[in-house]
Design a protein around this motif. Structure first.
Motif, short mmCIF file in Angstrom:
data_model
loop_
_atom_site.label_atom_id
_atom_site.label_comp_id
_atom_site.label_asym_id
_atom_site.label_seq_id
_atom_site.Cartn_x
_atom_site.Cartn_y
_atom_site.Cartn_z
N GLY A 1 0.79 -1.22 0.00
CA GLY A 1 0.00 0.00 0.00
C GLY A 1 0.82 1.27 0.00
N LYS A 2 2.14 1.14 0.04
CA LYS A 2 3.01 2.32 0.09
C LYS A 2 3.60 2.62 -1.28
CE LYS A 2 4.23 1.97 4.98
NZ LYS A 2 3.11 1.08 5.29
N GLN A 3 3.63 3.90 -1.63
CA GLN A 3 4.25 4.35 -2.87
C GLN A 3 5.77 4.41 -2.67
OE1 GLN A 3 2.51 5.16 -5.80
NE2 GLN A 3 0.79 4.23 -4.73
N PRO A 4 6.53 4.46 -3.78
CA PRO A 4 7.99 4.51 -3.64
C PRO A 4 8.49 5.62 -2.73
CG PRO A 4 7.39 4.08 -5.91
CD PRO A 4 6.11 4.34 -5.18
N GLY A 5 7.87 6.79 -2.83
CA GLY A 5 8.30 7.90 -1.98
C GLY A 5 8.12 7.64 -0.50
N GLU A 6 7.10 6.84 -0.17
CA GLU A 6 6.88 6.48 1.23
C GLU A 6 7.87 5.41 1.70
OE1 GLU A 6 2.29 6.53 2.20
OE2 GLU A 6 2.59 5.66 0.20
N MET A 7 8.39 4.66 0.74
CA MET A 7 9.34 3.59 1.09
C MET A 7 10.73 4.13 1.39
SD MET A 7 8.48 0.53 -1.59
CE MET A 7 6.87 -0.24 -1.74
N VAL A 8 11.12 5.23 0.72
CA VAL A 8 12.49 5.73 0.84
C VAL A 8 12.95 5.88 2.29
CG1 VAL A 8 14.03 7.66 0.36
CG2 VAL A 8 12.55 6.79 -1.44
N PRO A 9 12.16 6.57 3.17
CA PRO A 9 12.63 6.71 4.55
C PRO A 9 12.69 5.39 5.32
CG PRO A 9 10.43 7.64 4.30
CD PRO A 9 10.92 7.35 2.93
N ALA B 1 9.79 -0.91 -4.74
CA ALA B 1 10.99 -0.93 -3.89
C ALA B 1 12.24 -0.65 -4.71
CB ALA B 1 11.11 -2.28 -3.18
N MET B 2 12.27 -1.11 -5.96
CA MET B 2 13.38 -0.80 -6.84
C MET B 2 13.45 0.70 -7.11
SD MET B 2 13.11 -3.96 -9.58
CE MET B 2 14.06 -3.10 -10.83
N GLU B 3 12.29 1.31 -7.35
CA GLU B 3 12.24 2.77 -7.56
C GLU B 3 12.76 3.50 -6.33
OE1 GLU B 3 8.67 4.64 -9.06
OE2 GLU B 3 7.98 2.71 -9.86
N ALA B 4 12.28 3.08 -5.16
CA ALA B 4 12.71 3.72 -3.92
C ALA B 4 14.20 3.53 -3.68
CB ALA B 4 11.91 3.16 -2.74
N ALA B 5 14.72 2.35 -3.99
CA ALA B 5 16.15 2.09 -3.83
C ALA B 5 16.97 3.00 -4.73
CB ALA B 5 16.45 0.62 -4.14
N ALA B 6 16.47 3.20 -5.96
CA ALA B 6 17.18 4.10 -6.88
C ALA B 6 17.21 5.52 -6.33
CB ALA B 6 16.50 4.08 -8.25
N GLU B 7 16.08 5.97 -5.78
CA GLU B 7 16.02 7.31 -5.20
C GLU B 7 16.93 7.44 -3.98
OE1 GLU B 7 14.55 10.09 -6.27
OE2 GLU B 7 13.95 9.00 -8.08
N PRO C 1 21.79 -0.19 -3.60
CA PRO C 1 21.77 -1.32 -4.55
C PRO C 1 20.58 -2.24 -4.24
CG PRO C 1 23.95 -1.05 -3.57
CD PRO C 1 23.02 -0.18 -2.79
N PHE C 2 20.09 -2.91 -5.28
CA PHE C 2 18.92 -3.79 -5.15
C PHE C 2 19.28 -5.14 -5.73
CE2 PHE C 2 14.69 -5.46 -5.78
CZ PHE C 2 13.91 -4.85 -4.81
N ILE C 3 19.13 -6.20 -4.93
CA ILE C 3 19.46 -7.56 -5.36
C ILE C 3 18.19 -8.40 -5.36
CG2 ILE C 3 20.74 -9.66 -4.81
CD1 ILE C 3 22.86 -7.90 -3.47
N LYS D 1 16.99 4.45 -13.03
CA LYS D 1 17.17 3.01 -13.02
C LYS D 1 17.84 2.58 -11.72
CE LYS D 1 19.19 1.46 -16.69
NZ LYS D 1 19.85 1.24 -18.01
N ALA D 2 17.41 1.45 -11.21
CA ALA D 2 18.00 0.92 -9.98
C ALA D 2 19.38 0.32 -10.28
CB ALA D 2 17.09 -0.14 -9.38
N ASP D 3 20.23 0.30 -9.26
CA ASP D 3 21.50 -0.43 -9.31
C ASP D 3 21.15 -1.88 -9.04
OD1 ASP D 3 24.00 -1.51 -9.03
OD2 ASP D 3 24.59 -0.30 -7.32
N LEU D 4 20.75 -2.59 -10.10
CA LEU D 4 20.11 -3.91 -9.97
C LEU D 4 21.09 -5.05 -10.22
CD1 LEU D 4 17.51 -5.72 -9.79
CD2 LEU D 4 17.29 -5.37 -12.27
#
Length: 426
Positions: free
Chosen positions: A119-127, A156-162, A166-168, A226-229
């Motif tokens: 239910g959380k958008q990428p911007g809410e995930m960043v913190p 989560a990939m979007e939030a990780a990029a912001e 890195p995202f694995i 783009k995420a560091d994927l």
């Protein structure tokens, strides 16, 4: 002498027969199930790649090793410093029903924070990713576009990029196979959390392959970073394998996905959610038991069996859901009996079921609405399936009309496949 030859012939027969194992649905494959190694198991062989990193793990109960150890436990035992754990729809522990928002809490056993991402958008995930050096995703998907775990991964990939993390992705099998691609491709005008990107209803990709597709194609198209994927690929998985062929234990990915048969029918019977029929939630056979109080089971079963749909038969059935649609009521309908997964076409089957119910019970059937929107439009990715069925276009004709877009998608996805097909027509 003839006795010796007879004994040898019998021994050969036993050896051949013993090499044939049976799926739960009655289909067969030759040989023992392959020992597929998941991305998690590959990571655990080389845990030093995360040495000195504070890890945030996005997971649920499906992230297990062959010997049933959960990823969290196995990673901690391997010396990987997991500091936070995040869950998708249904929660880290898989306890919540569809659409319910899981809570966040401290795990009493490990003392780690279990944090809800659903239910959380990428911007809410960043913190929520503060204090984490790298994010690791390990969740079993089911191969259908409207199953939400792949969009938790995308957000989560979007939030990780912001956040500059890195995202694995630890890859796992597509349990319904990686060869067949079926159903309509989503129209971006109908994007939602049950369909974010223009992929078919049955996409035939693993989560790792989807992560690559999202990152390289759809993120840039939408002007996103783009995420560091990194995808840690499996070893031993072949695109034509169903889950039973992998030798891996099955853990229910969500409360209403109990078996691999459920996953196989879900791309089609999942569309029943967009109608006033029960899709079997609240029973022990969700997405296989289908019906409504106004349906005569024998009548619907007879009409469906006359269609001679490949790989499937229908039995009249009656059930009383314990929750969801028609809870506490006697529901008449059918049970879907999957007989041959290789021939079975789940999306055509789902369309034909809806078509026949509309024909038999025109005064009772209705499309489910979510506010002013039709839920079936979100599931099928546009309004065309609903409008064509309402106009009397046959299910088979509708299914033929998306072949062109599937051909284009096959070309697109070919760039991102980690396990190229060998000798299998895509």
């Amino acid at each position: 002498m003839w006795k010796r030859w007879l004994a040898m012939g019998f021994l050969a027969f036993v050896m051949i027969f013993s090499s044939v194992s049976h799926h739960a649905d009655g289909s067969r494959h030759v040989g023992k199930p392959a020992k597929v190694k998941t991305g998690l198991e590959i990571l655990l062989e080389h845990p030093d790649r995360l040495k000195g990193k504070k890890v945030g793990l996005i997971t649920n109960p499906t992230a297990i090793t062959r010997d049933y150890r959960h990823a969290l436990d196995a990673m901690l035992e391997a010396g990987i410093q997991v500091v936070k754990v995040y869950g998708p729809e249904h929660g880290v522990r898989g306890t919540e029903q569809a659409g319910d928002e899981p809570g966040s809490f401290e795990d009493p056993r490990t003392g780690l924070h279990f944090i809800n991402l659903y239910g959380k958008q990428p911007g809410e995930m960043v913190p929520l990713f503060d204090g984490v050096d790298v994010l690791v995703f390990d969740i079993q998907d089911v191969g259908t576009r409207f199953y939400t775990y792949i969009y938790t991964m995308a957000y989560a990939m979007e939030a990780a990029a912001e956040a500059g993390k890195p995202f694995i992705v630890l890859d796992r099998p597509n349990p319904i196979g990686g060869v067949k691609v079926e159903g309509p491709v989503l129209d971006p005008a109908y994007r939602s959390f049950v369909g974010l990107y223009p992929i078919p209803q049955r996409h035939g990709m693993t989560v790792g392959e989807l992560a690559r597709l999202f990152n390289e194609e759809f993120f840039p198209q939408e002007g996103k970073k783009k995420a560091d994927l990194t995808v840690i690929a499996m070893k031993g998985w072949k695109r034509n394998q169903l889950y039973e062929d992998t030798g891996l234990p099955w853990v229910i990915p969500s409360p209403n996905m109990p078996t691999t048969d459920t996953a196989l029918v879900y791309p089609g019977t999942g569309m029943i959610e967009g109608t006033n029929l029960s899709e079997g939630r609240g029973t022990t056979r969700p997405f296989e038991l289908l019906g409504a109080p106004y349906i005569k089971g024998w009548e619907l079963a007879e009409a469906l069996n006359k269609e001679n749909l490949p790989g499937v038969s229908f039995r009249e059935a009656y059930f009383n859901p314990t929750f969801s649609k028609y809870a506490g009521e006697t529901v008449g309908g059918v049970q879907v009996h999957l007989e041959d997964p290789e021939r079975f076409s789940p999306i055509l089957t789902g369309l034909v079921i809806i078509e026949k119910v509309k024909q038999l019970y025109p005064e009772d059937f209705a499309w489910r609405k979510d506010g002013n929107e039709y839920w079936i439009d979100k599931l099928t990715g546009s309004d065309r399936v609903r409008k064509k069925l309402d106009a009397g276009v046959s299910a088979r004709k509708i299914a033929e009309e998306w072949e062109g877009e599937l051909k284009d998608f096959r070309k697109l996805r070919a760039r991102y496949l980690l396990y190229p097909p060998k000798g299998h027509k895509q």
